[in-house]
Write a protein that holds these residues in place. Structure first.
Motif, PDB file in Angstrom:
ATOM      1  N   GLU A 115       0.811  -1.215   0.000  1.00 60.06           N
ATOM      2  CA  GLU A 115       0.000   0.000   0.000  1.00 60.06           C
ATOM      3  C   GLU A 115       0.847   1.268   0.000  1.00 60.06           C
ATOM      4  OE1 GLU A 115      -3.574   2.040   2.699  1.00 60.06           O
ATOM      5  OE2 GLU A 115      -2.749   0.071   3.223  1.00 60.06           O
ATOM      6  N   ARG A 164      -5.922   0.848  -8.065  1.00 57.94           N
ATOM      7  CA  ARG A 164      -5.505   1.288  -6.726  1.00 57.94           C
ATOM      8  C   ARG A 164      -6.405   2.385  -6.155  1.00 57.94           C
ATOM      9  NH1 ARG A 164       0.649   2.215  -5.717  1.00 57.94           N
ATOM     10  NH2 ARG A 164       0.322   0.850  -3.910  1.00 57.94           N
ATOM     11  N   ARG A 165      -6.889   3.276  -7.009  1.00 56.95           N
ATOM     12  CA  ARG A 165      -7.708   4.380  -6.511  1.00 56.95           C
ATOM     13  C   ARG A 165      -9.204   4.079  -6.594  1.00 56.95           C
ATOM     14  NH1 ARG A 165      -2.624   5.347  -6.868  1.00 56.95           N
ATOM     15  NH2 ARG A 165      -2.489   6.611  -8.750  1.00 56.95           N
ATOM     16  N   THR A 170      -4.974  -1.549  -3.105  1.00 57.08           N
ATOM     17  CA  THR A 170      -3.690  -0.846  -3.023  1.00 57.08           C
ATOM     18  C   THR A 170      -2.500  -1.799  -2.995  1.00 57.08           C
ATOM     19  OG1 THR A 170      -4.014  -0.756  -0.623  1.00 57.08           O
ATOM     20  CG2 THR A 170      -4.667   1.181  -1.903  1.00 57.08           C
TER      21      THR A 170
END
Length: 558
Positions: A115, A164-165, A170
């Protein structure tokens, strides 16, 4: 181990004891649960379904199988013999790769990013690995969050934003993309069932549009217990690939022309399983078997392998501890594999030679009370074990609207028989009865002739019935023929409405074309006049007569 009787079609052979024995409530995600529980129940093993509540208040249905003091609990296709350690390893794709690598099993080259890793670190790693690449979450399955065939940095950055967003994964893996054919192998006690996974696609017939071919394909998928909830959705990816092939949704592909609609061979997004158990190489089978042995405590597993001519043993992409049985039970092409039987053999080997009944239980009555949370658990009533004798009777005469079906149901239940009765469009009544006592089934023909007081039976036709029968006795309100007629009428109306709409659209398009032509003609005339005017203004005569026009203007003003 994977044998059995089959129901044949032009392209596939499904298991006869499951065909027409899977209710709609078991289609899709609950198919593995239902088919394993059904196999056990048919052998006389006690089956209990129960619900669990999690902190997010999500309903989680589990089931247990017990026989002679031995009990196992299951989550879908994962049973107690698969240890927590094995589950935890396989849930972490990076950890799985470490265990496989230690056993010299080929895995994709790549790296894990936690992350706190930046996108720039991932991009730098990608440059070193070389494109094309695959980006995927460390802990996820069923193709969720997987971005395949990333061709360059721009694609990667876009994929990172999405995974990831937007999707909130993540902790990710970046890997070299492995070219080749995509296989799912089911390994249990060294036994293997294998399907090749093909990306969602359509094949032209020279008559239907791309949109219509997708609709037809989805209609077929809805009939398949495994694919019914895994339809082809026309999203950005599908539209992009259609355009890439030089088509639109309204194009009519040539006969035999295949159009792929997905990059990935994910069955969840429209992919198709083709059974290749008999054709797949021994090298790939051995890779799958050794992969399962490499994970401590792993009893059963679905192993995803990609292989091509340059790597015949294949590369292991993923290990799934709750593999869906649907692709093996209901392949689009090829022979079904009786993996539920192998499952129950594995957990209860002492029941391997029990002759299973051809009855099936009412899964709707199991699921609904659990879903509504009106019951915490439900234990199934055991069926009669052994050979099932069944007959189908067609009763003719004055037998509709006189209470005949209610009377038949009462007689069937009194004689401990299972089956159903329904009215036919012709005025006849269908009666299907099944039981473990052959005499009770055969003598029921006499009862069909008898009927209630107001019935007048003219004739009873008899035929052996070999399809699975639901436990209990139902009165079916409407015949399939009548339902089919209604469906045909609805489709015909929709087709007529569509034809009218198409005609209206064609008319409007024609009127629009005429208007466009008129507009173009006016525009051309305007341009011609402007050209004449320009030539005239630049001519000598125009310049010589300028004083006269000026005098004329002065005269007009005065």
């Amino acid at each position: 181990m994977f044998g059995g009787d089959f129901i044949m079609s032009n392209e596939h052979a499904w298991l006869s004891h499951l065909t027409n024995a899977v209710p709609k409530s078991a289609f899709g995600k609950r198919l593995s649960m239902y088919t394993i529980a059904l196999e056990a129940w048919r052998r006389g093993i006690k089956v209990k379904f129960y619900r669990l509540e999690d902190p997010e208040n999500k309903l989680r249905i589990r089931y247990s199988l017990s026989y002679r003091g031995k009990e196992y609990n299951f989550e879908s296709s994962r049973g107690d013999l698969l240890t927590d350690q094995a589950y935890d390893i396989c849930e972490d794709k990076d950890l799985t790769k470490q265990y496989l690598s230690k056993s010299d099993i080929p895995v994709p080259e790549g790296k894990r990013f936690m992350e706190d890793s930046s996108d720039e670190e991932i991009v730098d790693c990608a440059h070193k690995l070389g494109y094309p690449l695959v980006l995927k979450p460390v802990s996820e399955n069923a193709g969720k969050g997987v971005m395949a065939n990333i061709q360059g940095e721009d694609d990667l950055r876009e994929a990172l934003v999405h995974v990831r967003r937007e999707l909130k994964y993540t902790d990710v893996l970046i890997e070299k993309r492995v070219p080749g054919e995509d296989f799912r192998l089911f390994v249990l006690d060294g036994l293997v069932g294998a399907v090749q996974r093909i990306p969602a696609n359509i094949v032209g017939d020279g008559e239907h549009t791309v949109q219509e071919l997708i609709d037809i394909k989805n209609s077929e998928r809805k009939k398949n217990p495994h694919q019914s909830s895994r339809l082809i959705i026309i999203d950005k990816e599908v539209q992009h690939l259609i355009r890439l092939g030089g088509y639109t949704l309204n194009s009519v592909p040539k006969h035999g022309e295949q159009i792929y609609l997905r990059e990935k061979a994910s069955l969840s997004t429209g992919g198709e399983p083709i059974d290749v158990t008999g054709e797949i190489s021994n090298e790939i089978k051995e890779t799958a078997i050794q992969s399962v042995k490499a994970i401590p405590g792993l009893a059963e597993c679905g192993v995803d392998i990609i292989s091509d001519q340059s790597n015949k043993a294949g590369v292991v992409i993923e290990m799934n501890t709750r593999p869906g049985l649907g692709p093996h039970l209901f392949p689009v092409k090829g022979q079904a594999r009786d993996i539920p039987k192998a499952f129950v053999d594995h957990y209860f080997p002492e029941t391997m030679h029990v002759e299973r009944t051809n009855l099936y239980f009412d899964f709707d009555n199991v699921i609904e009370p659990l879903k509504s949370r009106s019951m915490q658990q439900i234990e199934l009533m055991s069926p009669p074990i052994g050979k099932l004798y069944a007959k189908r009777y067609i009763v003719s005469g004055d037998v509709q609207g006189v209470g005949y079906r209610k009377w038949i149901r009462k007689q069937a239940l009194q004689h401990h028989l299972h089956g159903y009765t329904q009215n036919k469009k012709s005025g006849d009544v269908v009666v299907v009865v099944a039981g473990s006592n052959q005499d009770d089934v055969s003598v029921f023909k006499t009862l069909c002739y008898q009927g209630p007081d107001h019935a007048e039976v003219a004739k009873v036709k008899e035929k052996d019935y070999e399809k699975p029968v639901k436990m209990g006795f139902d009165i079916q309100k409407e015949s399939k023929e009548k339902s089919l007629d209604k469906l045909k009428a609805k489709l015909q109306k929709e087709k007529a409405d569509k034809e009218k709409m198409d005609q209206k659209i064609t008319q409007l398009e024609h009127e629009n074309n005429l208007a466009q032509q008129k507009l173009e003609n006016v525009q051309q005339q305007k341009e011609q006049i402007e050209q004449i005017y320009t030539v005239l203004k630049n001519s000598r005569s125009w310049r010589y007569t300028q004083p006269l026009r000026n005098i004329g203007n002065i005269t007009k003003r005065s």
